[in-house]
Design an enzyme around this catalytic site. Structure first.
Site, mmCIF file in Angstrom:
data_model
loop_
_atom_site.group_PDB
_atom_site.id
_atom_site.type_symbol
_atom_site.label_atom_id
_atom_site.label_comp_id
_atom_site.label_asym_id
_atom_site.label_seq_id
_atom_site.Cartn_x
_atom_site.Cartn_y
_atom_site.Cartn_z
ATOM 1 N N GLY A 16 1.818 -13.599 -1.436
ATOM 2 C CA GLY A 16 2.254 -11.968 -1.446
ATOM 3 C C GLY A 16 3.045 -11.338 -2.338
ATOM 4 C CB SER A 22 6.568 -8.912 -5.229
ATOM 5 O OG SER A 22 5.602 -8.219 -5.651
ATOM 6 C CD GLN A 43 -4.604 -7.190 -0.134
ATOM 7 O OE1 GLN A 43 -5.344 -6.929 0.458
ATOM 8 N NE2 GLN A 43 -3.706 -6.130 -0.916
ATOM 9 C CG ASP A 67 -7.391 -9.471 2.943
ATOM 10 O OD1 ASP A 67 -6.682 -9.886 3.646
ATOM 11 O OD2 ASP A 67 -9.105 -8.306 3.137
ATOM 12 C CB ALA A 98 1.823 0.367 7.465
ATOM 13 C CE1 TYR A 158 11.265 2.471 6.382
ATOM 14 C CE2 TYR A 158 10.134 0.127 6.271
ATOM 15 C CZ TYR A 158 10.974 1.362 5.379
ATOM 16 O OH TYR A 158 11.389 1.175 4.744
ATOM 17 C CE LYS A 165 7.803 -6.096 7.871
ATOM 18 N NZ LYS A 165 7.036 -7.132 6.647
ATOM 19 C CB THR A 196 8.979 -4.249 -3.765
ATOM 20 O OG1 THR A 196 8.712 -2.746 -2.758
ATOM 21 C CG2 THR A 196 10.190 -5.002 -4.108
ATOM 22 C CB ALA A 198 5.343 -3.332 -0.089
HETATM 23 P P1 NAP Z 1 4.961 -6.061 -3.149
HETATM 24 O O1 NAP Z 1 5.716 -6.416 -4.355
HETATM 25 O O2 NAP Z 1 4.375 -5.050 -2.641
HETATM 26 O O3 NAP Z 1 4.700 -6.608 -2.070
HETATM 27 C C1 NAP Z 1 3.517 -6.928 -0.396
HETATM 28 C C2 NAP Z 1 2.377 -7.889 -1.111
HETATM 29 O O4 NAP Z 1 1.734 -7.402 0.296
HETATM 30 C C3 NAP Z 1 1.796 -7.151 -2.154
HETATM 31 O O5 NAP Z 1 1.189 -8.203 -3.377
HETATM 32 C C4 NAP Z 1 0.805 -6.866 -1.605
HETATM 33 O O6 NAP Z 1 -0.821 -6.702 -2.067
HETATM 34 C C5 NAP Z 1 0.587 -8.396 -0.383
HETATM 35 N N1 NAP Z 1 -0.864 -7.938 0.719
HETATM 36 C C6 NAP Z 1 -0.461 -6.751 1.542
HETATM 37 N N2 NAP Z 1 -1.970 -6.899 2.543
HETATM 38 C C7 NAP Z 1 -2.463 -8.021 1.603
HETATM 39 C C8 NAP Z 1 -3.080 -8.974 2.390
HETATM 40 N N3 NAP Z 1 -4.719 -8.871 3.124
HETATM 41 N N4 NAP Z 1 -3.489 -9.846 1.958
HETATM 42 C C9 NAP Z 1 -2.627 -10.854 0.853
HETATM 43 N N5 NAP Z 1 -1.680 -9.778 0.230
HETATM 44 C C10 NAP Z 1 -1.588 -8.777 0.539
HETATM 45 O O7 NAP Z 1 5.697 -5.036 -1.941
HETATM 46 P P2 NAP Z 1 7.627 -6.284 -1.292
HETATM 47 O O8 NAP Z 1 8.518 -5.583 -0.480
HETATM 48 O O9 NAP Z 1 8.304 -7.258 -2.527
HETATM 49 O O10 NAP Z 1 7.396 -6.517 0.401
HETATM 50 C C11 NAP Z 1 7.268 -7.497 0.895
HETATM 51 C C12 NAP Z 1 8.018 -7.985 1.943
HETATM 52 O O11 NAP Z 1 9.196 -7.746 1.782
HETATM 53 C C13 NAP Z 1 6.892 -7.053 3.112
HETATM 54 O O12 NAP Z 1 6.287 -8.374 4.026
HETATM 55 C C14 NAP Z 1 7.737 -6.293 2.810
HETATM 56 O O13 NAP Z 1 7.362 -5.484 4.087
HETATM 57 C C15 NAP Z 1 9.691 -6.806 3.210
HETATM 58 N N6 NAP Z 1 10.377 -6.318 3.439
HETATM 59 C C16 NAP Z 1 10.019 -5.383 1.991
HETATM 60 C C17 NAP Z 1 11.581 -4.764 2.045
HETATM 61 C C18 NAP Z 1 11.701 -3.893 0.957
HETATM 62 O O14 NAP Z 1 13.078 -3.219 0.827
HETATM 63 N N7 NAP Z 1 10.930 -3.967 -0.731
HETATM 64 C C19 NAP Z 1 12.492 -4.437 2.877
HETATM 65 C C20 NAP Z 1 12.564 -5.339 3.691
HETATM 66 C C21 NAP Z 1 11.109 -6.326 3.825
HETATM 67 P P3 NAP Z 1 -1.735 -5.306 -2.929
HETATM 68 O O15 NAP Z 1 -0.303 -5.575 -3.617
HETATM 69 O O16 NAP Z 1 -2.452 -5.816 -3.422
HETATM 70 O O17 NAP Z 1 -1.677 -4.321 -2.103
#
Ligand code: NAP
Length: 262
Positions: A16, A22, A43, A67, A98, A158, A165, A196, A198
């Site tokens: 991811g 990220s 992805q 995926d 989501a 959320y 989560k 980020t 997401a």
């Molecule tokens: P991010 O850079 O968008 O990373 C999320 C990744 O998940 C993306 O690379 C996305 O790919 C990938 N993904 C989604 N569906 C997938 C699938 N079916 N197969 C493979 N990859 C998939 O955002 P991030 O904030 O770093 O998120 C990483 C984790 O941290 C997540 O679990 C998020 O909930 C958690 N988190 C984030 C925060 C925050 O504030 N940012 C806080 C707490 C926890 P695509 O780009 O192609 O969709």
């Protein structure tokens, strides 16, 4: 006494990564600095060129498209990890999704389809990835995922992601029990709000981010580098003895109700 973390000869798979913002990349940077070899799952094909640029300065890294909800693609990912590395010491799950519609209205109106998508992508993929990884994991290996405090308290919008989560955190404990005999550790990091891709897709994230900065004990949000450093601790031998836990890195946001003067 000085402690240095040397991961030379260790192997990691980070699932991811979209770009340098990220959290998966923030974790990978720490692992690479410590000398580990790292493979990545991304992805969509449109990310390939950017990820190739990001990983190019790091010899021994590789990237694979897939995926995580697709069993055949997951099998291919771990086959690749076996070919590249032989065995695996660290697995990072940094995946969540989501459908937008499920995060705009009331939680009460969550459709079965949106529920299934959110829980399948954001929680079940940790279980399936751990199962695919099992034959490759060395004794003492460590698995880390990313969660968020909306699992414990209601955070506006959320909605079903908060439930996903909560499932991820519970899955962490069950996986930790299943892997316990081999002392393979499973933990999840609860990160504060970070800018980020997401996060930006969550309605009202900007307000949440600003409030986080005002209300946390530190008076700022935690950084992705701080997430990377906690992950490094949990993924390395420094975290031995820690398993099944949800560990916060949020600059003391979740401990506060209201901060005086804000
Ligand atoms: P991010 O850079 O968008 O990373 C999320 C990744 O998940 C993306 O690379 C996305 O790919 C990938 N993904 C989604 N569906 C997938 C699938 N079916 N197969 C493979 N990859 C998939 O955002 P991030 O904030 O770093 O998120 C990483 C984790 O941290 C997540 O679990 C998020 O909930 C958690 N988190 C984030 C925060 C925050 O504030 N940012 C806080 C707490 C926890 P695509 O780009 O192609 O969709």
């Amino acid at each position: 006494m000085s402690v240095s973390i040397d991961l030379t000869g260790k192997t990691a798979l980070v699932m991811g990564v979209t770009n340098s913002r990220s959290l998966g990349w923030a974790i990978a940077e720490q692992l690479l600095k410590a000398g580990a070899r790292v493979g990545f799952l991304y992805q969509s094909e449109r990310l390939r060129a950017d990820l190739e640029k990001l990983t190019a300065p790091h010899p021994g890294t590789w990237i694979q498209e897939g995926d995580a909800t697709n069993e055949a693609q997951l099998a291919a990912l771990f086959e690749r990890a076996k070919t590249e590395f032989g065995t695996l010491d660290m697995l990072v799950h940094s995946i969540a999704f989501a459908p937008r519609g499920a995060m705009e209205g009331r939680f009460l109106d969550t459709t079965p389809e949106d529920w299934n998508t959110a829980l399948s992508v954001s929680a079940y993929t940790l279980v399936s990835a751990a199962r695919h990884a099992e034959p490759l994991l060395n004794p003492g290996a460590s698995i880390v995922s990313l969660t968020y405090h909306a699992s414990q308290q209601v955070v506006p919008k959320y909605n079903v992601m908060g439930v996903a989560k909560a499932a991820l955190e519970a899955a962490t404990r069950y996986l930790a029990a299943d892997f316990g005999e081999r002392e393979i550790r499973v933990n999840t990091i609860s990160a504060g709000p970070m800018r980020t891709v997401a996060a930006r897709s969550i309605p009202g994230f900007g307000t949440l981010y600003d409030k986080g900065a005002r209300n946390s004990a530190f008076g700022r949000n935690a950084t992705s580098e701080e997430v990377g450093k906690l992950a490094l601790f949990l993924l390395s031998d420094l975290g031995s003895g820690v398993t099944g836990q949800t560990m916060y890195v949020d600059a003391g946001l979740s401990i506060m109700t209201v901060k005086e003067g804000t």
